[in-house]
Design a protein around this motif. Sequence first.
Motif, short mmCIF file in Angstrom:
data_model
loop_
_atom_site.label_atom_id
_atom_site.label_comp_id
_atom_site.label_asym_id
_atom_site.label_seq_id
_atom_site.Cartn_x
_atom_site.Cartn_y
_atom_site.Cartn_z
N ARG A 286 79.93 23.88 61.05
CA ARG A 286 79.73 23.42 59.68
C ARG A 286 78.59 22.41 59.68
O ARG A 286 78.22 21.85 60.71
CB ARG A 286 81.02 22.77 59.17
N HIS A 287 78.03 22.18 58.49
CA HIS A 287 76.91 21.24 58.37
C HIS A 287 77.26 19.87 58.95
O HIS A 287 76.46 19.25 59.63
CB HIS A 287 76.47 21.11 56.90
N ARG A 288 78.46 19.42 58.66
CA ARG A 288 78.89 18.10 59.15
C ARG A 288 78.92 18.07 60.67
O ARG A 288 78.50 17.09 61.30
CB ARG A 288 80.28 17.78 58.59
N GLU A 289 79.40 19.14 61.30
CA GLU A 289 79.46 19.19 62.75
C GLU A 289 78.06 19.23 63.37
O GLU A 289 77.81 18.60 64.40
CB GLU A 289 80.27 20.40 63.21
N ILE A 290 77.17 19.95 62.72
CA ILE A 290 75.79 20.00 63.21
C ILE A 290 75.17 18.61 63.11
O ILE A 290 74.48 18.16 64.03
CB ILE A 290 74.96 21.03 62.42
N ALA A 291 75.44 17.94 62.01
CA ALA A 291 74.91 16.58 61.82
C ALA A 291 75.42 15.66 62.93
O ALA A 291 74.66 14.89 63.50
CB ALA A 291 75.31 16.05 60.45
N GLU B 106 67.28 25.98 66.93
CA GLU B 106 68.58 25.46 67.37
C GLU B 106 69.49 25.22 66.18
O GLU B 106 70.68 25.52 66.22
CB GLU B 106 68.42 24.18 68.18
N LEU B 107 68.94 24.69 65.11
CA LEU B 107 69.71 24.44 63.90
C LEU B 107 70.32 25.74 63.37
O LEU B 107 71.51 25.79 63.04
CB LEU B 107 68.79 23.81 62.84
N LEU B 108 69.52 26.80 63.33
CA LEU B 108 70.02 28.10 62.88
C LEU B 108 71.08 28.65 63.83
O LEU B 108 72.09 29.21 63.39
CB LEU B 108 68.87 29.10 62.74
N ALA B 109 70.87 28.49 65.12
CA ALA B 109 71.84 28.98 66.09
C ALA B 109 73.17 28.23 65.95
O ALA B 109 74.25 28.84 66.01
CB ALA B 109 71.30 28.84 67.51
N LEU B 110 73.11 26.93 65.77
CA LEU B 110 74.33 26.14 65.60
C LEU B 110 75.08 26.57 64.35
O LEU B 110 76.30 26.68 64.35
CB LEU B 110 74.01 24.64 65.54
N ASP C 287 62.63 29.93 53.14
CA ASP C 287 61.32 30.29 53.67
C ASP C 287 61.38 31.66 54.36
O ASP C 287 60.49 32.49 54.17
CB ASP C 287 60.84 29.22 54.66
N LEU C 288 62.42 31.91 55.14
CA LEU C 288 62.55 33.20 55.83
C LEU C 288 62.70 34.33 54.81
O LEU C 288 62.08 35.40 54.97
CB LEU C 288 63.73 33.19 56.79
N ARG C 289 63.50 34.12 53.77
CA ARG C 289 63.66 35.15 52.73
C ARG C 289 62.31 35.45 52.07
O ARG C 289 61.97 36.62 51.85
CB ARG C 289 64.65 34.69 51.66
N ALA C 290 61.58 34.39 51.73
CA ALA C 290 60.28 34.58 51.07
C ALA C 290 59.31 35.32 51.98
O ALA C 290 58.53 36.16 51.52
CB ALA C 290 59.71 33.22 50.67
N ARG C 291 59.35 35.04 53.26
CA ARG C 291 58.43 35.69 54.20
C ARG C 291 58.85 37.13 54.48
O ARG C 291 58.01 37.96 54.81
CB ARG C 291 58.35 34.88 55.48
N LEU C 292 60.13 37.44 54.36
CA LEU C 292 60.60 38.81 54.56
C LEU C 292 60.34 39.69 53.35
O LEU C 292 60.10 40.88 53.49
CB LEU C 292 62.10 38.83 54.88
N ARG C 293 60.38 39.13 52.15
CA ARG C 293 60.20 39.93 50.93
C ARG C 293 58.86 40.66 50.91
O ARG C 293 58.83 41.85 50.61
CB ARG C 293 60.35 39.05 49.70
N ALA D 127 70.85 16.01 55.24
CA ALA D 127 69.59 16.44 55.85
C ALA D 127 69.75 17.81 56.51
O ALA D 127 68.86 18.67 56.41
CB ALA D 127 69.11 15.42 56.87
N VAL D 128 70.90 18.03 57.15
CA VAL D 128 71.17 19.33 57.78
C VAL D 128 71.24 20.41 56.71
O VAL D 128 70.62 21.48 56.85
CB VAL D 128 72.46 19.28 58.62
N LYS D 129 71.98 20.16 55.65
CA LYS D 129 72.10 21.14 54.56
C LYS D 129 70.72 21.48 54.00
O LYS D 129 70.40 22.64 53.76
CB LYS D 129 72.98 20.60 53.44
N GLN D 130 69.92 20.46 53.78
CA GLN D 130 68.60 20.66 53.21
C GLN D 130 67.70 21.46 54.15
O GLN D 130 67.01 22.39 53.72
CB GLN D 130 67.96 19.32 52.88
N ARG D 131 67.73 21.13 55.43
CA ARG D 131 66.89 21.84 56.40
C ARG D 131 67.30 23.30 56.53
O ARG D 131 66.45 24.19 56.57
CB ARG D 131 66.93 21.14 57.76
N VAL D 132 68.61 23.56 56.59
CA VAL D 132 69.09 24.95 56.69
C VAL D 132 68.70 25.72 55.44
O VAL D 132 68.18 26.84 55.52
CB VAL D 132 70.62 24.99 56.92
N SER D 133 68.92 25.13 54.29
CA SER D 133 68.58 25.78 53.03
C SER D 133 67.09 26.08 52.96
O SER D 133 66.67 27.18 52.57
CB SER D 133 69.00 24.89 51.87
#
Length: 196
Positions: free
Chosen positions: A152-157, A141-145, A177-183, A166-172
């Motif tokens: 924006r991060h503030r709106e998601i928060a 849901e966080l990624l979809a938002l 993690d997704l990039r590392a798993r795709l590589r 916390a939102v910025k950190q979780r998205v980052s």
Amino acid sequence: MQLPWPLRDELHARRLARARDGDGEAFRALYRDLYPDVVRFVARRVPARADAEDLTARVFVAFVERLGDYDRERGSVRGWLLTFARNAVIDHLRRSRPAAAPELLDLLPSDAVGPEGGLLRREQLDQLAALVRELPADTRELLALRFADGLRHREIAELLGLQEAAVKQRVSRVLRDLRARLRPAASKKGAESALA
């Protein structure tokens, strides 16, 4: 040309204040500006068009009924309105059936060139989709938002009742993690094609 978000937020807050005081034109302008955001938000989560239209109408009815409850200190008008939309979607999905996560990947534009590029892009998206489906529902849901709804991060928060940091950190973290798993998958494909 659309105004940048900080200016739009200010304009929305002023229009809402005027609408609260009975200015019908201010409310109509606010409605025209925010309606597309609500429609996109609901339509991505509710597949049946009639249901999505019904929910969008309910969101704006709740919006009108609660104009006096808006607190500018707690966030933007857009974020507040999308909270109504989110709650309406959750209620709808609870009543109807468990729903699949929004398909974030179908919304990504393709920069592939030619049939081979298109196939490679589709394969990469399929790999990414499989990784995203493995994520917990709240992370999806966080990624979809963030990426499908463009919040924006503030709106998601505001929407999720979290701190912006916390939102910025979780998205980052999830993107890293997704990039590392795709590589590894991408480098394995490269090695296989080099061997062929």
